[in-house]
Design an enzyme around this catalytic site. Structure first.
Site, PDB file in Angstrom:
ATOM      1  N   HIS A 185       0.845  -1.206   0.000  1.00 42.25           N
ATOM      2  CA  HIS A 185       0.000   0.000   0.000  1.00 42.25           C
ATOM      3  C   HIS A 185       0.878   1.251   0.000  1.00 42.25           C
ATOM      4  O   HIS A 185       0.622   2.209  -0.740  1.00 42.25           O
ATOM      5  CB  HIS A 185      -0.887   0.042   1.256  1.00 42.25           C
ATOM      6  CG  HIS A 185      -1.875  -1.083   1.380  1.00 42.25           C
ATOM      7  ND1 HIS A 185      -1.975  -1.876   2.501  1.00 42.25           N
ATOM      8  CD2 HIS A 185      -2.826  -1.542   0.515  1.00 42.25           C
ATOM      9  CE1 HIS A 185      -2.944  -2.767   2.334  1.00 42.25           C
ATOM     10  NE2 HIS A 185      -3.473  -2.588   1.143  1.00 42.25           N
ATOM     11  N   LYS A 197     -15.159  -8.228   3.622  1.00 45.02           N
ATOM     12  CA  LYS A 197     -14.544  -9.255   4.468  1.00 45.02           C
ATOM     13  C   LYS A 197     -14.428  -8.722   5.895  1.00 45.02           C
ATOM     14  O   LYS A 197     -14.272  -7.519   6.101  1.00 45.02           O
ATOM     15  CB  LYS A 197     -13.161  -9.607   3.896  1.00 45.02           C
ATOM     16  CG  LYS A 197     -12.430  -8.395   3.321  1.00 45.02           C
ATOM     17  CD  LYS A 197     -11.387  -8.774   2.296  1.00 45.02           C
ATOM     18  CE  LYS A 197     -10.816  -7.495   1.674  1.00 45.02           C
ATOM     19  NZ  LYS A 197      -9.888  -7.676   0.619  1.00 45.02           N
ATOM     20  N   ARG A 247      -1.787  -6.300  -8.578  1.00 39.86           N
ATOM     21  CA  ARG A 247      -0.633  -7.142  -8.286  1.00 39.86           C
ATOM     22  C   ARG A 247      -0.523  -8.219  -9.345  1.00 39.86           C
ATOM     23  O   ARG A 247       0.016  -8.023 -10.406  1.00 39.86           O
ATOM     24  CB  ARG A 247      -0.786  -7.748  -6.883  1.00 39.86           C
ATOM     25  CG  ARG A 247      -0.639  -6.716  -5.794  1.00 39.86           C
ATOM     26  CD  ARG A 247      -1.210  -7.163  -4.490  1.00 39.86           C
ATOM     27  NE  ARG A 247      -2.658  -7.210  -4.563  1.00 39.86           N
ATOM     28  CZ  ARG A 247      -3.456  -7.396  -3.527  1.00 39.86           C
ATOM     29  NH1 ARG A 247      -2.940  -7.614  -2.340  1.00 39.86           N
ATOM     30  NH2 ARG A 247      -4.753  -7.386  -3.676  1.00 39.86           N
ATOM     31  N   SER A 254      -2.674  -8.108   2.527  1.00 42.30           N
ATOM     32  CA  SER A 254      -2.977  -8.055   3.962  1.00 42.30           C
ATOM     33  C   SER A 254      -3.425  -9.431   4.449  1.00 42.30           C
ATOM     34  O   SER A 254      -3.111  -9.838   5.567  1.00 42.30           O
ATOM     35  CB  SER A 254      -4.062  -7.017   4.240  1.00 42.30           C
ATOM     36  OG  SER A 254      -3.633  -5.746   3.837  1.00 42.30           O
TER      37      SER A 254
END
Ligand code: ADP
Length: 166
Positions: free
Chosen positions: A18, A42, A91, A129
């Site tokens: 990030h 989530k 990504r 994460s």
């Protein structure tokens, strides 16, 4: 007119991936607002307030940014901030399908807002994460992935969860 970009996400917790993206973004935009989703899809380990605080500490040296939390429809929030750009990270190919759907849905909801994607340094291309939380719960060394204070908070939280009495 000031070029403002909104960088939305869960940031549970902030990682060097990030931070890499934020550093790239401030080179292009006049101002970057990092927008922490209060109620992500989530379930988050950290509260929105905690996620904002961690981001503030982790990005303290970066100019022309601010960090806040938001609730509700993202395009509505972007409009209220008078921004026209949403920033997301890409990504691996695995990010692509979801991001593509989200960008096109958001464009349909508000054609005046563009989603822009940036790629991190290759060292962070596989970093998420989610992975960090799994690794933390198994006691891994996270030095290369998150700031030390984030690693400490993460381990404290996950240990407390699995052993509430101890
Ligand atoms: P979300 O839950 O919205 O996917 P995240 O907090 O996981 O939010 O990530 C926010 C944004 O940052 C997303 O666009 C995500 O693709 C991007 N991102 C997360 N990790 C990285 C990384 N290692 N490198 C580049 N971008 C990343």
């Amino acid at each position: 007119m000031k070029k403002i970009a909104i960088y939305p996400g869960t940031f549970d917790p902030v990682t060097y991936g990030h931070i890499d993206l934020i550093k790239r973004a401030v080179k292009i935009f006049d101002h970057v607002i990092i927008a922490v989703a209060k109620h992500p899809q989530k379930k988050a380990v950290f509260s929105a307030g905690e996620r904002v605080e961690m981001l503030k500490v982790a990005t303290s040296g970066i100019p022309r940014i601010n960090i806040e939390s938001f609730d509700g429809l993202l395009v509505g929030y972007v409009k209220r901030k008078k921004a026209r750009v949403m920033l997301r990270g890409l990504r691996m190919i695995s990010d692509f399908e979801y991001e593509f759907q989200m960008a096109l849905t958001n464009r349909r909801l508000d054609p005046g807002i563009e989603t822009i994607y940036m790629m991190p340094n290759e060292a962070y291309c596989y970093l998420s994460s989610k992975l960090i939380k799994e690794a933390a719960s198994l006691g891994a060394n996270l030095r290369d992935f998150v700031p030390v204070f984030v690693e400490q908070k993460l381990k404290a939280r996950l240990v407390k969860r699995s052993n509430p009495k101890g």
